[in-house]
Scaffold this motif. Structure first.
Motif, PDB file in Angstrom:
ATOM      1  N   GLU A 269       0.828  -1.199   0.000  1.00 37.77           N
ATOM      2  CA  GLU A 269       0.000   0.000   0.000  1.00 37.77           C
ATOM      3  C   GLU A 269       0.870   1.260   0.000  1.00 37.77           C
ATOM      4  O   GLU A 269       0.604   2.221  -0.732  1.00 37.77           O
ATOM      5  N   MET A 270       1.911   1.244   0.797  1.00 37.94           N
ATOM      6  CA  MET A 270       2.819   2.386   0.853  1.00 37.94           C
ATOM      7  C   MET A 270       3.543   2.567  -0.478  1.00 37.94           C
ATOM      8  O   MET A 270       3.690   3.698  -0.962  1.00 37.94           O
ATOM      9  N   GLU A 271       3.965   1.473  -1.084  1.00 36.83           N
ATOM     10  CA  GLU A 271       4.642   1.550  -2.378  1.00 36.83           C
ATOM     11  C   GLU A 271       3.723   2.161  -3.431  1.00 36.83           C
ATOM     12  O   GLU A 271       4.143   3.030  -4.218  1.00 36.83           O
ATOM     13  N   THR A 272       2.458   1.725  -3.454  1.00 39.81           N
ATOM     14  CA  THR A 272       1.498   2.256  -4.424  1.00 39.81           C
ATOM     15  C   THR A 272       1.347   3.765  -4.285  1.00 39.81           C
ATOM     16  O   THR A 272       1.361   4.509  -5.278  1.00 39.81           O
ATOM     17  N   GLN A 273       1.216   4.236  -3.049  1.00 36.35           N
ATOM     18  CA  GLN A 273       1.027   5.665  -2.819  1.00 36.35           C
ATOM     19  C   GLN A 273       2.274   6.462  -3.168  1.00 36.35           C
ATOM     20  O   GLN A 273       2.188   7.560  -3.735  1.00 36.35           O
TER      21      GLN A 273
END
Length: 508
Positions: free
Chosen positions: A273-277
């Protein structure tokens, strides 16, 4: 009847992955009970049967062994499809899974390790990425503990079939340990810390040749743990007796300095999720319009208790794993240096700010244009340049930190660091990141003291590309051994540790 797989809030739309698995289960439920029909008519039916079995394993714990026997009987692709479904569940649904499904997920992962399923390494990496750094919630610590137990229980099998996944686990657990050891008085963490220490030390002691594949960031991670007795002993052997690790060709720790760490390792401490953002921020958001996205990101990931500990991992990810295309670089998308500058302001404690700066400059210290990528060092340079003159304090702070590292990081190997940093400066000019070092050395608003120090460094080193640096994995001329780092000042005063060892009579 099978239980639900995930929990959804009333305002959330139904998840398509969950719906597809449940639909397959309901359609084929009659075929999931013994005796099993063992004929598969076509690939589509095979896919639906895999979906149905997986849903049954996760949602019918009391029948999980029966479902697995069914899977073993019908599998025709080395479990590749089944593993791909598991990976999708971990990446897309893990945070929403009910507790019983999370338990079953770990159980079925162990089953997949036992049969050496195709793609098991990818599944294990996905699970490791779900462990959030510096998150001391019960569910997060449970996952951390379960995975550590899995790596220990399946030790022989994983070393034989997927040895490189063990280096991924080592990288992740060394980082997690640094966060966990900061709460030294928390009783609930003691058992987990001992489990993590057991795994990391066992791998370092018994399979150091694998650990070397991590490269120079292994040293950076071990620095954070030097106060832990078990790792202090490892440091002592690295300093005084590297042969004790029985790794063929490993003679000196400087070999690790010269081995670039692959970008895939930095993804391990960034949740999906952090990578996507982050990738959205760095690929789609225009410079000047980023504040609301940064505010959302900070609220979600950084403002929770202990959240600033993740900044160091994000900085390494941005420098070494996210390299934008020329099209993005030449556009008005927010540049990497600006995001890193903002991240540094999110560090409320000086310790976290210091480790983030070390992460930013780490590849500078050992830079070799033959093996290193200029994109890894570009953000730090541009952050110093574009912070002038409006944010001059930041430029001062970064340049002073870099020069401090050159002078103090490892006194016994200062020649390596001087060559690395001079090579970094030279490559940045050669590749056109900056026109020349005059942008710093001739800047009137830069501290005269810092300008003089930088000018002396550039004059005293062969800025450009030192050609006499030894290739990766080949030791240079014999040099004194590295000393124990002192993370209290964020540099590695090598000689001081050697004096301490001599004073205690531990050099023999």
């Amino acid at each position: 009847m099978a239980s639900e797989l995930i929990l959804l809030a009333s305002y959330e739309a139904k998840n398509q992955l969950q719906l597809s698995l449940k639909k397959a289960f309901e359609l084929l439920e009659s075929k999931l009970r013994p005796p099993f029909p063992l004929t598969i008519s076509n690939p589509e039916e095979y896919m639906h049967l895999n979906q149905a079995i997986l849903y049954g394993v996760l949602c019918e714990p009391h029948k999980a062994k029966v479902h697995m026997k069914h899977l073993h009987a019908i599998v025709t692709d080395g479990y590749e499809l089944f593993l791909s479904l598991l990976v999708k569940i971990v990446n897309e649904l893990y945070l929403k899974l009910v507790d019983s499904a999370k338990n079953q997920l770990i159980w079925v992962t162990k089953e997949m390790v036992d049969v050496s399923a195709i793609g098991i390494d990818g599944l294990l990496v996905c699970l490791v990425r779900q462990v959030v750094g510096a998150d001391f919630s019960e569910g997060n610590l449970w996952l951390c503990s379960e995975l550590a137990n899995l790596f220990l229980c399946k030790w022989d099998c994983l070393l034989e079939e997927e040895p490189l996944v063990m280096t991924s686990a080592l990288y992740a657990y060394l980082r997690l340990l640094a966060d966990h050891c900061r709460l030294s008085v928390d009783v609930k963490l003691d058992a987990l810390k001992q489990l993590e220490i057991k795994f990391c030390v066992k791998l370092l002691r018994e399979q150091f040749h694998l650990c070397l594949k991590i490269g120079r960031d292994l040293i950076r991670l071990l620095q954070d743990l030097v106060h832990v007795p078990e790792f202090k002993a490892i440091w002592k052997d690295l300093v005084l007796n590297p042969g004790k690790f029985r790794a063929t060709g490993f003679l000196d720790i400087s070999q690790l300095y010269r081995t670039r760490t692959s970008g895939c390792y930095f993804l391990l401490r960034i949740t999906p999720e952090m990578e996507t953002q982050l990738r959205f921020l760095l690929s789609c958001v225009k410079f000047g319009s980023q504040k609301r996205y940064q505010a959302w990101f900070a609220k979600k990931f950084l403002l929770r208790p202990g959240g600033e500990a993740v900044v160091v991992d994000i900085v390494r990810f941005i420098c070494c794993s996210h390299h934008p295309s020329n099209e993005v670089i030449q556009s008005d998308i927010i540049p990497r240096w600006a995001v890193i500058g903002w991240l540094l302001t999110c560090c409320r404690k000086s310790y976290f700010e210091a480790v983030a700066k070390l992460a930013l400059f780490y590849d500078w210290l050992f830079f070799d244009e033959r093996v290193d990528n200029v994109m890894n060092i570009e953000p730090a340079m541009l952050l110093m340049v574009y912070s002038m003159p409006k944010y001059m304090k930041l430029t001062h702070s970064l340049l002073e930190f870099l020069l401090l590292l050159v002078d103090n990081y490892d006194l016994d190997r200062k020649s390596i660091i001087v060559r690395g940093v001079s090579s970094a400066f030279g490559t940045l000019v050669q590749k056109g990141v900056v026109c020349s070092m005059d942008v710093l050395t001739c800047c009137d608003v830069l501290s005269p003291f810092l300008r003089e120090r930088l000018q002396n460094f550039l004059l005293g080193s062969n800025v450009g590309a030192p050609k006499d640096l030894q290739p990766v994995g080949v030791p240079a001329d014999p040099m004194p051994l590295l000393s124990l780092p002192d993370m209290s000042i964020m540099v590695t005063p090598a000689a001081s540790q050697k004096r301490k060892l001599q004073a205690r009579g531990e050099m023999d």
